[in-house]
Design an enzyme around this catalytic site. Structure first.
Site, PDB file in Angstrom:
ATOM      1  N   ASP A   1       0.905  -1.213   0.039  1.00  0.00           N
ATOM      2  CA  ASP A   1       0.073   0.113   0.104  1.00  0.00           C
ATOM      3  C   ASP A   1       0.892   1.397  -0.022  1.00  0.00           C
ATOM      4  OD1 ASP A   1      -2.830   1.112   0.376  1.00  0.00           O
ATOM      5  OD2 ASP A   1      -1.903   1.878   2.160  1.00  0.00           O
TER       6      ASP A   1
ATOM      7  N   GLU B   1      14.724 -14.568  -0.181  1.00  0.00           N
ATOM      8  CA  GLU B   1      15.023 -15.453   0.772  1.00  0.00           C
ATOM      9  C   GLU B   1      14.288 -16.589   0.683  1.00  0.00           C
ATOM     10  OE1 GLU B   1      16.036 -14.001   4.771  1.00  0.00           O
ATOM     11  OE2 GLU B   1      16.828 -12.372   3.755  1.00  0.00           O
TER      12      GLU B   1
END
Ligand code: NOJ
Length: 542
Positions: free
Chosen positions: A220, A269
């Protein structure tokens, strides 16, 4: 003859989601506005169990992923975009086990799940902001936000001339006389991303949801976290009208990209197929493309496409500029026509039968373009904006702060009609948080299912074909090539595929580009020439 266009049934509507690297490059992602999707407990507000119960609709529709709007603990001053606890589900929507089960159930159906993260601001009920308010001016907890002394005698005036996106000043005076910055509602204080704890906290929040199994985040206000040094005045009003067209000191600052780079490292990751999508407003396609550089986020909503009026020449320009800008950074374009913040496109394109015809055509155009596409809940039903909501039921802070401006965001957030003849149309056991129109029975999922002329069946057929024809959607299938066409008509080809859009208010006759496979309105062809209906889009196999 008039072609009855049917799409081939495919074995699995979600097989594509099992591919790994790059799945987002041509994914169709369905936006679930949780409070208006489906209600399981009868409080009139949609919830996570409601979403889970309706996942089969999404699998059958044929989308690849679902984006869930915020369901975290929140006072709901801005529909949940005012988060008080980023790791807990608001009881309004369920609990953490509901979130967990929803992610698992979606995955079992081959649907990925993207959740919202709201890093530009917290709720004013967030523990950090409560702590800040409890401190005197200059206190260390205030440093996590933007607190400043006011201007003028006694500091009575805001620190600068910035305006809230929702109207009024972007500053509110707090106890002790300092002012705090809120680019949105006063209940949404902006975080200071130069404070190290802010970055640490959000990295931890991202890990929390990634560990739960989500496939990514819709970020957002991804363009807002960094403000220009010194918070300079803008010198003019009506600033909300400048967003996305002009440089502003509170949006699209270069510093936001460092944050997105760090988030990309974190996402990577987790194995390379977790994504970030930027809700970013930038003044040009080139500035927007910076958010999707190879070491940043994976997608950025193409709001220039969304805001483009029904004008084929302008649409073509936006398409060309968007494709060029994203190609320059090695990314794909992320097309979108509607979301929970804008007037639904049926209504934007004129409303009524004409608006619906154009909306259906725009959907086929969008789904034919190379790249990813977002579908906002209800657009597959051809829902219009509900414009005549009485002021007393409206809840959008943008409406409440601008003394009744029209066209704001409650009218696109009406709970979905699923079945039945009257409200709540299967939305839940009882009631709806915003009233549904009494004439929506024919728009419900049940009413449209099996009707070959319905907008729902058009979307279903389009998404099936998109999986079957590589020239559709896939950015790697080959270039989009514009072919000569009359004014008001677009014709482009991709390998094995062509798309025509007749944006004129009259029928247009053309040499047939191929074999019609899907159309937003019936096309007439004798094999050599074709009569394209007004405001229509047609897909052709070559
Ligand atoms: C964008 C969201 O889509 C909108 O609904 C919200 O009001 C603002 N960001 C502020 O969080």
């Amino acid at each position: 003859m008039t072609h009855e266009l049917t799409a081939p049934r495919l074995a699995s509507a979600s097989s594509k989601t099992t591919e790994s690297v790059g799945w987002w490059r041509d994914a169709v992602i369905y936006q679930v506005y949780v409070r208006s999707f489906a209600d399981s407990d009868g409080d009139g507000v949609g919830d996570l169990r409601g979403v889970r119960s309706r996942l089969p609709h999404l699998a059958r529709l044929g989308v690849d992923a679902v984006w869930l709007t915020p369901f975290y603990v929140s006072p709901q001053a801005d529909g949940g975009y005012d988060v008080a606890d980023y790791r807990t589900v608001d009881p309004l929507f369920g609990d953490l086990s509901d979130a967990d089960e929803l992610v698992r159930a979606a995955h079992a159906l081959g649907l990925r799940v993207i959740v919202d993260v709201v890093p530009n601001h917290t709720s004013d009920r967030h523990p950090w902001f409560r702590e800040a308010l409890a401190e005197p001016p200059g206190g260390p907890a205030r440093a996590r936000y933007h607190f400043r002394p006011g201007r003028g005698p006694g500091g009575m005036l805001p620190p600068n001339d910035w305006e809230s996106v929702f109207g009024g000043p972007a500053w509110t005076r707090a106890a002790g006389g300092e002012w705090y910055l809120h680019l949105f509602a006063p209940q949404q204080p902006d975080l200071n991303w130069e404070h190290p704890e802010v970055a640490e906290e959000f990295a931890s929040v991202l890990r929390f949801w990634l560990d739960l199994g989500v496939d990514g985040f819709r970020v957002d206000v991804a363009h807002g976290m960094v403000k220009a040094p010194g918070l300079p005045d803008i010198g003019r009003g009506a600033q909300a009208t400048l967003i996305g067209t002009e440089p502003l000191p509170f949006f699209d600052q270069d510093g936001v990209h460092d944050i997105h780079r760090s988030w990309r490292r974190l996402l990577d990751e987790y194995g390379g197929d977790r994504i970030g999508v930027a809700e970013a407003w930038a003044p040009t396609s080139e500035r927007l493309a910076l958010y999707v550089r190879p070491d940043e986020l994976h997608q950025a909503f193409n709001f220039r496409f969304l805001t483009c009026p029904w004008d084929p020449a302008l649409m073509r320009t936006v398409i060309d500029e968007s494709l060029a800008a994203t190609a320059a950074v090695g990314a794909t374009t992320t097309w979108v026509l509607s979301n929970h913040d804008v007037v639904r496109h049926v209504t934007r394109y004129g409303g009524g039968a004409q608006g619906l015809a154009r909306a259906r055509a725009a959907a086929l155009l969008m789904l034919a373009l190379p790249g990813s596409a977002y579908v906002y809940q209800g657009e597959e039903l051809g829902l219009p904006e509900v414009a005549d909501l009485p002021a007393e039921v409206r809840q959008d802070p943008a409406f409440l702060r601008t003394a009744g401006q029209d066209g704001l965001r409650d009218g696109c957030r009406i709970p979905l009609p699923w079945s039945g003849q009257e409200p709540p149309y299967g939305f839940g056991p009882a009631g709806t948080w915003l009233p549904q129109p009494r004439d929506w029975a024919g728009l419900s999922v049940a009413a449209q299912t099996g009707d070959p002329h319905s907008t729902l069946e058009l979307y279903r057929a389009a998404l099936e074909l998109r999986r079957a024809l590589p020239g559709l959607g896939s950015p790697d299938a080959g270039p989009l090539v514009w072919q000569p066409s009359p004014e008001g008509v677009l014709l482009f080809t991709r390998p094995g595929f062509a798309c025509t859009l007749n944006g004129r208010g009259t029928v247009v006759e053309l040499p047939s580009p191929g074999r019609p496979v899907l159309s937003s309105a019936p096309v007439e062809t004798d094999g050599r020439s074709v009569r394209l209906p007004q405001d229509s889009c047609t897909w052709w196999a070559l």
